[in-house]
Scaffold this motif. Structure first.
Motif, mmCIF file in Angstrom:
data_model
loop_
_atom_site.group_PDB
_atom_site.id
_atom_site.type_symbol
_atom_site.label_atom_id
_atom_site.label_comp_id
_atom_site.label_asym_id
_atom_site.label_seq_id
_atom_site.Cartn_x
_atom_site.Cartn_y
_atom_site.Cartn_z
ATOM 1 N N HIS A 137 0.524 1.264 10.028
ATOM 2 C CA HIS A 137 1.245 0.039 10.409
ATOM 3 C C HIS A 137 0.910 -0.344 11.855
ATOM 4 O O HIS A 137 0.616 -1.511 12.147
ATOM 5 C CB HIS A 137 2.751 0.259 10.254
ATOM 6 N N LYS B 79 0.857 -1.178 0.000
ATOM 7 C CA LYS B 79 0.000 0.000 0.000
ATOM 8 C C LYS B 79 0.897 1.233 0.000
ATOM 9 O O LYS B 79 1.789 1.361 0.843
ATOM 10 C CB LYS B 79 -0.925 -0.005 1.221
ATOM 11 N N LEU C 93 1.572 -5.523 3.342
ATOM 12 C CA LEU C 93 0.520 -6.283 4.004
ATOM 13 C C LEU C 93 0.478 -7.714 3.481
ATOM 14 O O LEU C 93 0.586 -7.945 2.267
ATOM 15 C CB LEU C 93 -0.846 -5.620 3.768
ATOM 16 N N PRO D 161 -5.604 -7.687 7.549
ATOM 17 C CA PRO D 161 -4.306 -8.239 7.133
ATOM 18 C C PRO D 161 -3.198 -7.885 8.118
ATOM 19 O O PRO D 161 -3.227 -6.817 8.753
ATOM 20 C CB PRO D 161 -4.061 -7.577 5.768
ATOM 21 N N GLU D 162 -2.220 -8.764 8.206
ATOM 22 C CA GLU D 162 -1.055 -8.502 9.044
ATOM 23 C C GLU D 162 -0.113 -7.538 8.318
ATOM 24 O O GLU D 162 0.146 -7.687 7.121
ATOM 25 C CB GLU D 162 -0.322 -9.801 9.331
ATOM 26 N N SER D 163 0.399 -6.536 9.044
ATOM 27 C CA SER D 163 1.418 -5.662 8.482
ATOM 28 C C SER D 163 2.782 -6.311 8.657
ATOM 29 O O SER D 163 3.182 -6.672 9.761
ATOM 30 C CB SER D 163 1.414 -4.293 9.157
ATOM 31 N N HIS E 24 -2.622 -1.810 12.121
ATOM 32 C CA HIS E 24 -2.695 -3.210 11.689
ATOM 33 C C HIS E 24 -2.113 -4.134 12.755
ATOM 34 O O HIS E 24 -2.681 -5.200 13.036
ATOM 35 C CB HIS E 24 -1.942 -3.385 10.374
ATOM 36 N N TRP F 296 7.007 -1.375 7.137
ATOM 37 C CA TRP F 296 6.755 -0.122 6.425
ATOM 38 C C TRP F 296 8.084 0.568 6.130
ATOM 39 O O TRP F 296 9.123 0.226 6.688
ATOM 40 C CB TRP F 296 5.849 0.800 7.240
#
Length: 389
Positions: A159, A148, A184, A171-173, A162, A176
């Motif tokens: 982040h 993303k 994700l 969804p799991e991050s 999540h 970043w």
């Protein structure tokens, strides 16, 4: 850069894209506007342009332009009245991480650092909202992740959201970057939209949606305070009036009828509709795009789903009966948990927010579509339980 409202004509856009392509070293051979968003703070537009390059190659390129502050770092042009920032995808001035997300070599290095086999990396741009965000799917032989692309000042907070919502359906991050990339993990399942348009949703139980909304992670409410559909309805009416002035009175009447519930704020998703919901078997298994989550009005999420379903049934008349049946089951279930009158006025506000959607993507007949969506919103305001025409 001027932030006054810019309403570009088709001829003006052709000249703008031709000049932008020439500055890039090519010649424009054809163009199609794909996005046009008129807001108080400025106008944003994008187009697909067929380009002939000096070496004889022909490619299709995406160009964007805008008058808001976010476009200031782009190439500046002028139509004699407005100063306009112009860019070629992926060099969006508000999304500095987009070139990296669109580069297979850099995405291969990224997924390798995440421990995924990356011998064969394929990229697919799933979403691009100029100056706002993009989503790029990165596929390997074994898995898919979704990158993303956000404005850099937003990415760390999302982040953390999540991560705080771990264990729920989001969804799991996986991490970043400073330039605005959020990685994700993929989730199993198909979107509810796909099922509505090509499958059978009859086994899905709307009561599961009610339970999902009642158990949204508390971290959502700690992320932000979200203005509800009723609170934003006046803004969407102003947008309608800017696009089609004669439609302004009807749009503002719908906005005035949208009533906030005045109840305590609760965790809300903020953009809860069929594309955001993943389904596996007969159960809802995933909830996507939690960027909009916050503390908000509990009526907003169910109203958002109903409003989108009502519009989707008009967009796809070939599937209207399927969509209508599912939406009607949702409405009956939601009426058991939310005040029916307040819920319907909120649905009207959601439909109002979608009224200019066809104009934004410059679809043929967008004026007629806008009028139809205002009529649909008016019916919800009157308390009619028609979900689709």
């Amino acid at each position: 850069m001027s932030e006054s409202r810019w309403s570009p004509s088709e001829a003006g856009l052709e000249q703008l894209w031709a000049a932008a392509v020439e500055a890039a070293g090519g010649t424009a051979r054809g163009m199609r506007t794909t996005y046009l968003d008129v807001q108080r703070t400025g106008t944003t537009v994008a187009a697909e342009v067929e380009v002939e390059w000096p070496d004889g190659r022909h490619t299709t390129e995406t160009f964007g332009a805008g008058t808001s502050k976010r476009a200031r770092a782009a190439l500046r042009m002028s139509d004699g009245v407005h100063e306009i920032g112009v860019w070629r995808f992926p060099y969006d001035p508000a999304l500095p991480g987009l070139p990296a997300a669109h580069d297979p070599r850099r995405m291969r290095a990224l997924v390798t650092r995440l421990g995924l086999a990356a011998d064969d990396v394929r990229l697919a741009v799933r979403t691009y909202r100029p100056l706002r965000r993009a989503v790029v799917e990165v596929r390997t032989a074994r898995a898919s992740v979704f990158v993303k692309v956000l404005r850099p000042d937003h990415v760390e907070a999302l982040h953390r959201l999540h991560r705080a919502a771990a264990g729920s359906r989001v969804p799991e991050s996986l991490g970043w970057t400073d330039d605005g990339l959020l990685v994700l993990a993929g989730l199993r399942g198909r979107s509810l939209r796909r099922i509505l348009l090509s499958g059978d949703p009859s086994e899905l139980d709307p009561a599961e949606l009610v339970e999902m909304l009642r158990t949204l992670p508390p971290a959502f409410a700690e992320h932000a305070v979200r203005r509800g559909w009723a609170e934003r309805a006046r803004h969407y009416a102003d947008v309608v009036a800017a696009v089609v002035p004669e439609a302004g009175p009807a749009a503002h009447a719908i906005a005035d009828a949208a009533l906030p519930s005045a109840e305590p704020r609760v965790p809300v998703h903020g953009d809860f509709y069929e594309t955001q919901l993943l389904v596996s078997g007969s159960s809802f298994t995933g909830l996507l795009d939690i960027d909009t989550a916050g503390a908000g009005d509990r009526y907003d999420d169910p109203a958002c789903l109903l409003g989108h379903l009502a519009v989707l049934a008009r967009v796809r008349p070939d599937r209207a009966a399927v969509i209508d049946r599912f939406a009607s089951r949702c409405l009956r279930e939601f009426d058991r948990h939310w005040d029916p009158y307040l819920l319907r006025t909120r649905v009207a506000a959601v439909v109002l927010s979608l009224a200019t959607g066809a104009h934004r993507v410059q679809a043929p007949g967008w004026r007629e579509v806008l009028g139809q969506r205002l009529e649909l919103a008016e019916r919800w305001c009157r308390g009619e339980e028609l979900v689709a025409a």
